[in-house]
Design a protein around this motif. Structure first.
Motif, PDB file in Angstrom:
ATOM      1  N   MET A  81      44.299  31.110  34.037  1.00  0.00           N
ATOM      2  CA  MET A  81      45.679  31.577  34.017  1.00  0.00           C
ATOM      3  C   MET A  81      45.754  33.047  33.624  1.00  0.00           C
ATOM      4  O   MET A  81      46.491  33.827  34.233  1.00  0.00           O
ATOM      5  N   SER A  82      44.968  33.439  32.619  1.00  0.00           N
ATOM      6  CA  SER A  82      44.942  34.849  32.205  1.00  0.00           C
ATOM      7  C   SER A  82      44.401  35.732  33.319  1.00  0.00           C
ATOM      8  O   SER A  82      44.941  36.810  33.594  1.00  0.00           O
ATOM      9  N   GLY A  83      43.335  35.268  33.965  1.00  0.00           N
ATOM     10  CA  GLY A  83      42.760  36.018  35.076  1.00  0.00           C
ATOM     11  C   GLY A  83      43.733  36.168  36.229  1.00  0.00           C
ATOM     12  O   GLY A  83      43.828  37.243  36.844  1.00  0.00           O
ATOM     13  N   ALA A  84      44.472  35.109  36.510  1.00  0.00           N
ATOM     14  CA  ALA A  84      45.468  35.178  37.587  1.00  0.00           C
ATOM     15  C   ALA A  84      46.560  36.181  37.240  1.00  0.00           C
ATOM     16  O   ALA A  84      46.992  36.963  38.104  1.00  0.00           O
ATOM     17  N   ALA A  85      47.003  36.193  35.998  1.00  0.00           N
ATOM     18  CA  ALA A  85      48.035  37.151  35.574  1.00  0.00           C
ATOM     19  C   ALA A  85      47.515  38.581  35.718  1.00  0.00           C
ATOM     20  O   ALA A  85      48.242  39.464  36.205  1.00  0.00           O
ATOM     21  N   ASP A  86      46.266  38.811  35.327  1.00  0.00           N
ATOM     22  CA  ASP A  86      45.673  40.148  35.468  1.00  0.00           C
ATOM     23  C   ASP A  86      45.632  40.576  36.930  1.00  0.00           C
ATOM     24  O   ASP A  86      45.996  41.704  37.274  1.00  0.00           O
ATOM     25  N   LYS A  87      45.188  39.683  37.799  1.00  0.00           N
ATOM     26  CA  LYS A  87      45.101  40.014  39.226  1.00  0.00           C
ATOM     27  C   LYS A  87      46.477  40.303  39.815  1.00  0.00           C
ATOM     28  O   LYS A  87      46.640  41.216  40.630  1.00  0.00           O
ATOM     29  N   MET A  88      47.476  39.517  39.414  1.00  0.00           N
ATOM     30  CA  MET A  88      48.818  39.736  39.930  1.00  0.00           C
ATOM     31  C   MET A  88      49.382  41.071  39.464  1.00  0.00           C
ATOM     32  O   MET A  88      50.026  41.779  40.234  1.00  0.00           O
ATOM     33  N   ASP A  89      49.125  41.424  38.210  1.00  0.00           N
ATOM     34  CA  ASP A  89      49.579  42.724  37.711  1.00  0.00           C
ATOM     35  C   ASP A  89      48.896  43.864  38.460  1.00  0.00           C
ATOM     36  O   ASP A  89      49.541  44.858  38.800  1.00  0.00           O
ATOM     37  N   LYS A  90      47.622  43.719  38.758  1.00  0.00           N
ATOM     38  CA  LYS A  90      46.904  44.753  39.509  1.00  0.00           C
ATOM     39  C   LYS A  90      47.441  44.871  40.926  1.00  0.00           C
ATOM     40  O   LYS A  90      47.567  45.975  41.451  1.00  0.00           O
ATOM     41  N   MET A  91      47.754  43.733  41.549  1.00  0.00           N
ATOM     42  CA  MET A  91      48.315  43.770  42.908  1.00  0.00           C
ATOM     43  C   MET A  91      49.658  44.488  42.925  1.00  0.00           C
ATOM     44  O   MET A  91      49.934  45.277  43.812  1.00  0.00           O
ATOM     45  N   ASP A  92      50.473  44.200  41.911  1.00  0.00           N
ATOM     46  CA  ASP A  92      51.791  44.807  41.840  1.00  0.00           C
ATOM     47  C   ASP A  92      51.721  46.310  41.581  1.00  0.00           C
ATOM     48  O   ASP A  92      52.565  47.069  42.029  1.00  0.00           O
ATOM     49  N   SER A  93      50.686  46.726  40.823  1.00  0.00           N
ATOM     50  CA  SER A  93      50.571  48.142  40.482  1.00  0.00           C
ATOM     51  C   SER A  93      49.816  48.925  41.573  1.00  0.00           C
ATOM     52  O   SER A  93      49.763  50.147  41.520  1.00  0.00           O
TER      53      SER A  93
END
Length: 101
Positions: free
Chosen positions: A87-99
């Protein structure tokens, strides 16, 4: 043509949920450790007579059943940690995609 839909994820809340899942894994590991230590401190729980030996031995005896229970609890603890990490890894990836990083 299929309609495009966007998925929205609140990564802050996803990280909070990940923390809770980590805590579940940690608490489960603590419980399993306490259970294992308590059982080991008691050593052989039944007399070495025919009745006690029949209860403990065999495919469905206490010996195998308790091992399976402890292994299952350990697996649950590891799963909680893995879910939290995912879940933490998914949140990190999503934040990177958004940025755009």
């Amino acid at each position: 043509m299929a309609e495009q839909r966007r998925v929205r994820v609140d990564t802050t809340r996803l990280r909070q949920a990940a923390g809770k899942m980590d805590e579940v894994g940690r608490k489960t590991a603590e419980i399993m450790s306490t259970l294992r230590n308590t059982l080991q401190s008691k050593s052989y729980p039944w007399g070495h007579d025919d009745y006690g030996d029949k209860f403990v031995t065999g495919d469905k005896g206490y010996g195998n059943s308790s091992k399976n229970l402890l292994d299952g609890g350990d697996n649950m603890a590891r799963s909680g940690k893995k879910f939290g990490d995912g879940m933490s890894g998914a949140a990190d990836k999503m934040d990177k995609m958004d940025s755009g990083a």
